[in-house]
Enzyme design. Structure first.
Site, short mmCIF file in Angstrom:
data_model
loop_
_atom_site.label_atom_id
_atom_site.label_comp_id
_atom_site.label_asym_id
_atom_site.label_seq_id
_atom_site.Cartn_x
_atom_site.Cartn_y
_atom_site.Cartn_z
N ARG A 1 0.83 -1.22 0.00
CA ARG A 1 0.00 0.00 0.00
C ARG A 1 0.86 1.25 0.00
NH1 ARG A 1 -4.10 -0.79 4.78
NH2 ARG A 1 -4.77 1.28 4.10
N ASN B 1 -7.54 8.70 5.79
CA ASN B 1 -6.57 8.10 4.87
C ASN B 1 -5.18 8.10 5.47
OD1 ASN B 1 -8.72 7.84 3.18
ND2 ASN B 1 -8.24 9.68 1.97
N HIS C 1 -6.48 8.27 11.48
CA HIS C 1 -6.11 6.86 11.52
C HIS C 1 -4.63 6.65 11.20
CE1 HIS C 1 -10.56 5.59 10.84
NE2 HIS C 1 -10.31 5.92 12.09
N CYS D 1 8.53 1.51 16.17
CA CYS D 1 8.81 0.23 16.81
C CYS D 1 7.59 -0.21 17.62
CB CYS D 1 10.03 0.36 17.74
SG CYS D 1 10.33 -1.15 18.68
N CYS E 1 9.23 -0.27 21.53
CA CYS E 1 9.64 0.96 22.26
C CYS E 1 9.05 2.22 21.63
CB CYS E 1 11.17 1.06 22.28
SG CYS E 1 11.91 1.47 20.70
N CYS F 1 16.04 -1.27 19.98
CA CYS F 1 15.73 -2.36 20.94
C CYS F 1 15.54 -3.71 20.27
CB CYS F 1 14.46 -1.99 21.72
SG CYS F 1 12.93 -2.28 20.79
N GLY G 1 -15.87 10.66 0.18
CA GLY G 1 -15.16 9.41 -0.04
C GLY G 1 -15.07 8.49 1.14
N ASN H 1 -20.13 11.30 -2.73
CA ASN H 1 -19.91 9.86 -2.84
C ASN H 1 -20.71 9.37 -4.04
OD1 ASN H 1 -19.72 7.04 -2.39
ND2 ASN H 1 -19.53 7.36 -0.16
N PRO H 2 -20.12 8.52 -4.89
CA PRO H 2 -20.89 8.06 -6.06
C PRO H 2 -22.08 7.18 -5.69
CG PRO H 2 -18.58 7.32 -6.18
CD PRO H 2 -18.76 8.02 -4.90
C1 BV8 Z 1 -11.55 2.09 18.57
C2 BV8 Z 1 -6.17 2.58 9.30
C3 BV8 Z 1 -11.48 1.86 20.91
C4 BV8 Z 1 -5.54 1.25 9.03
C5 BV8 Z 1 -8.53 2.11 9.76
C6 BV8 Z 1 -18.51 1.92 18.10
C7 BV8 Z 1 -17.78 2.93 18.71
C8 BV8 Z 1 -16.39 2.87 18.77
C9 BV8 Z 1 -15.71 1.78 18.16
C10 BV8 Z 1 -16.44 0.80 17.55
C11 BV8 Z 1 -17.82 0.85 17.52
N1 BV8 Z 1 -18.25 -0.26 16.88
C12 BV8 Z 1 -17.19 -0.99 16.51
C13 BV8 Z 1 -16.07 -0.38 16.89
C14 BV8 Z 1 -14.72 -0.90 16.66
C15 BV8 Z 1 -14.12 -0.41 15.34
C16 BV8 Z 1 -15.11 -0.24 14.23
O1 BV8 Z 1 -15.58 0.86 13.98
N2 BV8 Z 1 -15.40 -1.33 13.55
C17 BV8 Z 1 -16.29 -1.27 12.40
C18 BV8 Z 1 -15.87 -2.35 11.41
C19 BV8 Z 1 -17.72 -1.43 12.88
N3 BV8 Z 1 -13.40 0.82 15.57
C20 BV8 Z 1 -12.14 0.74 16.03
O2 BV8 Z 1 -11.60 -0.29 16.33
C21 BV8 Z 1 -11.40 2.06 16.20
N4 BV8 Z 1 -10.80 2.07 17.49
O3 BV8 Z 1 -12.74 2.19 18.57
O4 BV8 Z 1 -10.79 1.95 19.68
C22 BV8 Z 1 -10.43 1.94 21.94
C23 BV8 Z 1 -10.47 3.03 22.82
C24 BV8 Z 1 -9.49 3.07 23.82
C25 BV8 Z 1 -8.50 2.09 23.90
C26 BV8 Z 1 -8.46 1.05 22.98
C27 BV8 Z 1 -9.44 0.97 21.99
C28 BV8 Z 1 -10.24 2.17 15.20
C29 BV8 Z 1 -10.76 2.25 13.80
C30 BV8 Z 1 -9.60 2.59 12.85
C31 BV8 Z 1 -9.27 1.39 11.98
N5 BV8 Z 1 -8.26 1.78 10.98
N6 BV8 Z 1 -7.58 2.55 8.90
C32 BV8 Z 1 -5.40 0.99 7.56
O5 BV8 Z 1 -5.66 1.88 6.72
O6 BV8 Z 1 -4.98 -0.15 7.25
S1 BV8 Z 1 -10.13 2.04 9.21
C33 BV8 Z 1 -10.22 2.16 7.51
O7 BV8 Z 1 -11.50 1.75 7.13
C34 BV8 Z 1 -10.12 3.54 6.96
O8 BV8 Z 1 -9.20 4.31 7.63
C35 BV8 Z 1 -11.50 4.10 7.10
O9 BV8 Z 1 -11.66 4.76 8.31
C36 BV8 Z 1 -12.33 2.87 7.22
C37 BV8 Z 1 -13.37 2.82 6.14
O10 BV8 Z 1 -12.70 3.07 5.01
P1 BV8 Z 1 -13.19 4.31 4.05
O11 BV8 Z 1 -12.17 5.37 4.11
O12 BV8 Z 1 -14.59 4.70 4.32
O13 BV8 Z 1 -13.07 3.54 2.77
P2 BV8 Z 1 -14.06 2.46 2.30
O14 BV8 Z 1 -13.29 1.58 1.39
O15 BV8 Z 1 -14.80 1.87 3.42
O16 BV8 Z 1 -15.12 3.32 1.50
C38 BV8 Z 1 -14.69 4.17 0.47
C39 BV8 Z 1 -15.88 5.04 0.15
O17 BV8 Z 1 -15.52 5.91 -0.92
C40 BV8 Z 1 -17.09 4.25 -0.33
O18 BV8 Z 1 -18.26 4.77 0.28
C41 BV8 Z 1 -17.13 4.54 -1.83
O19 BV8 Z 1 -18.45 4.58 -2.34
C42 BV8 Z 1 -16.51 5.89 -1.90
N7 BV8 Z 1 -15.82 6.19 -3.16
C43 BV8 Z 1 -15.22 5.32 -4.02
N8 BV8 Z 1 -14.67 6.01 -5.05
C44 BV8 Z 1 -14.91 7.32 -4.81
C45 BV8 Z 1 -15.63 7.44 -3.62
N9 BV8 Z 1 -16.03 8.62 -3.12
C46 BV8 Z 1 -15.70 9.73 -3.82
N10 BV8 Z 1 -15.00 9.70 -4.97
C47 BV8 Z 1 -14.59 8.52 -5.49
N11 BV8 Z 1 -13.90 8.49 -6.64
ZN ZN Z 2 12.31 -0.42 19.63
#
Ligand code: BV8
Ligand code: ZN
Length: 254
Positions: free
Chosen positions: A73, A105, A122, A130, A133, A161, A198, A224-225
């Site tokens: 990526r 993003n 995010h 690391c 550490c 480390c 997006g 969003n499309p």
């Molecule tokens: C946390 C980084 C707690 C990594 C990502 C309720 C409340 C709180 C938490 C939760 C909850 N329910 C569940 C949870 C847990 C979880 C969660 O939300 N799960 C989901 C599956 C239900 N949340 C978490 O775990 C978060 N942490 O809550 O921690 C905590 C507190 C204290 C101590 C410990 C823990 C952390 C969430 C972050 C995860 N990391 N990304 C990486 O990139 O690898 S998430 C990742 O997916 C993205 O960053 C983004 O946020 C998410 C969705 O992706 P999108 O950006 O929306 O992209 P996607 O592909 O989904 O959609 C693209 C869109 O674009 C589509 O709609 C499409 O139609 C549109 N599109 C396409 N082409 C175009 C377009 N739009 C415009 N123009 C175009 N051309």
């Molecule tokens: Zn280290």
């Protein structure tokens, strides 16, 4: 309300807004050739679910599988160029009194389009650290050469480390950076207009920001499309892509 162009009321709202907040997701980088979060599960990772691969557990279990995915990526991100959507957001900041930009993003296309103070809710592909550490680890600035179908790749060892280097992103079940998240909520409450582009609006706590903004009296426009989870809270739902509609919004307003 569904609008397939740019609604005159929206143009007026944009022109008169003093505080504008922008929230972006992977769809804004799609037209730069960066696969959206769900589309990034191809090749070696095609049988995985994002929410199971983007986790600390997956990295502990199979660091090479996860590090290989992020290097693939990172290659995509470094080989991509900002599109007209990124450029329109950067241009917007010269038209409004105060613009705050929050992104889910992990690429750096907003920065490379000229946006300043980009708040990464995010994390980022470009700031690994690391896992033990937490010392930052600097990767070569040039794009890695990864096979299109992906490969497993052992993560580097921390020079301080010896721990494993991990991607600088927020995984599922990890806390978001508190200061950035707090600023995002504050911005929802202080803005006249929120532009959400997006994102599927499916990941929390970021997915709740548009509703917080709406409840605070901020009008919300989505680009969003297709329909998303956010349709129900938005004042305007523009059906189109970021690279088409964001420049259209800016050029209609100014
Ligand atoms: C946390 C980084 C707690 C990594 C990502 C309720 C409340 C709180 C938490 C939760 C909850 N329910 C569940 C949870 C847990 C979880 C969660 O939300 N799960 C989901 C599956 C239900 N949340 C978490 O775990 C978060 N942490 O809550 O921690 C905590 C507190 C204290 C101590 C410990 C823990 C952390 C969430 C972050 C995860 N990391 N990304 C990486 O990139 O690898 S998430 C990742 O997916 C993205 O960053 C983004 O946020 C998410 C969705 O992706 P999108 O950006 O929306 O992209 P996607 O592909 O989904 O959609 C693209 C869109 O674009 C589509 O709609 C499409 O139609 C549109 N599109 C396409 N082409 C175009 C377009 N739009 C415009 N123009 C175009 N051309
Ligand atoms: Zn280290």
């Amino acid at each position: 309300m569904m609008a397939n162009g740019v609604d005159p009321d929206l143009v007026a709202a944009l022109r008169n807004a003093r505080n504008v907040m922008v929230l972006t997701g992977a769809g804004v980088s799609a037209e730069s050739g960066i696969p959206t979060f769900r589309d990034a599960l191809t090749g070696l990772w095609r049988n995985f679910d994002a929410a199971s691969l983007a986790t600390p557990e997956a990295f502990r279990r199979d660091p090479a599988l996860v590090w290989g995915w992020y290097e693939w990526r990172r290659m995509k991100a470094l080989s991509a160029r900002p599109n007209a959507g990124h450029l329109a957001i950067a241009q917007l900041s010269s038209h409004v009194e105060h613009l705050s930009l929050f992104t889910q993003n992990v690429d750096d296309l907003h920065e490379r389009a000229g946006s300043r103070a980009v708040q990464h809710l995010h994390g980022s592909l470009h700031h690994p650290r690391c896992a033990d550490c937490a010392r930052p680890f600097s990767l070569p600035a040039s794009a890695p050469v990864e096979p299109e179908g992906g490969r497993r790749l052992a993560p580097p060892a921390c020079p301080a480390c010896g721990g494993l280097v991990r991607p600088g992103v927020v995984w599922f079940n990890e806390a978001l950076p508190e200061d950035i998240l707090a600023r995002a909520f504050a911005s929802c409450r202080a803005s006249d207009l929120l532009i959400v582009a997006g994102t599927s609006g499916t990941v929390y706590p970021v997915a709740q920001l548009p509703e917080v903004a709406r409840r605070a009296g901020c009008r919300v426009v989505q680009v969003n499309p297709v329909a998303s989870e956010l349709d129900r809270v938005c004042t305007w739902n523009l059906r189109g892509t970021a690279a088409q509609l964001l420049p259209a919004m800016v050029s209609r307003a100014w």
